[in-house]
Structure formats: C-alpha cells, structure tokens
Scaffold this motif. Sequence first.
Motif: not given
Length: 108
Positions: A42, A46, A97-98, A101, A104-105
């Motif tokens: 994460r 970023e 990136t999304e 993310q 990895c939520r």
Amino acid sequence: MSPFMSKAIIDFAIALGVVIGGSLLAGIASVIALQSPIDTMRQVSEHLKIWAIVAAVGGTIDPLRVIETNFWVGNLYPVFKQLMFILVSFLGAHMGTELIQWICRARG
C-alpha cells in the motif's frame, strides 16, 4: 493508429506497470524481511505514483521544456500533447495504485 494514440497507450501502460510491478516486488521483499506485505505494498504504491508518471513521460526536463518553449511562442498544439501525455500517465499510475489498494484491502 496515430502516433499520438500509440504514445498515449504506451505511457499509460508504463505508468501502470511501474506501480504494479514495484508494489508487487516490494511485497515479495517484505515477506523476505519478515514485514507485512500488505502495508508495504500500500505504501509503495502511493509513493511510486509520481515516479511512474516521470518514467512514462520520459523524464521531467524534456516535456517541461517542450511546454515552455511552445507556450511562449503561441504554438499550443505541442503543449496540449505534452499535457495529455502527462494526464494519461497519471491515469495509468492512479489505476495501478487503486488496483494495489483493492488487492490489499482488509478482509472482513
């Protein structure tokens, strides 16, 4: 396909690949280092976003020089093209990136 569209697609893919590849490799490295791969991936996704854009457009000086020199002489088409390449690269980096993310939520 036009050269503009070809370069835009390539820039998008480069930015996407830099973020996804860098994040996945950082996750593998964090497992070796006995750290949390989810947190590492994460954070890295970023932090890599801006560098993915820079890598996709081919560095920072040349695109800025094209924008500056053409803007002041009133030739706005090359300025528009460079800004579009930067925007498309941002979209690729943001999508990467999304995606990281999302992968990895937290499971809950």
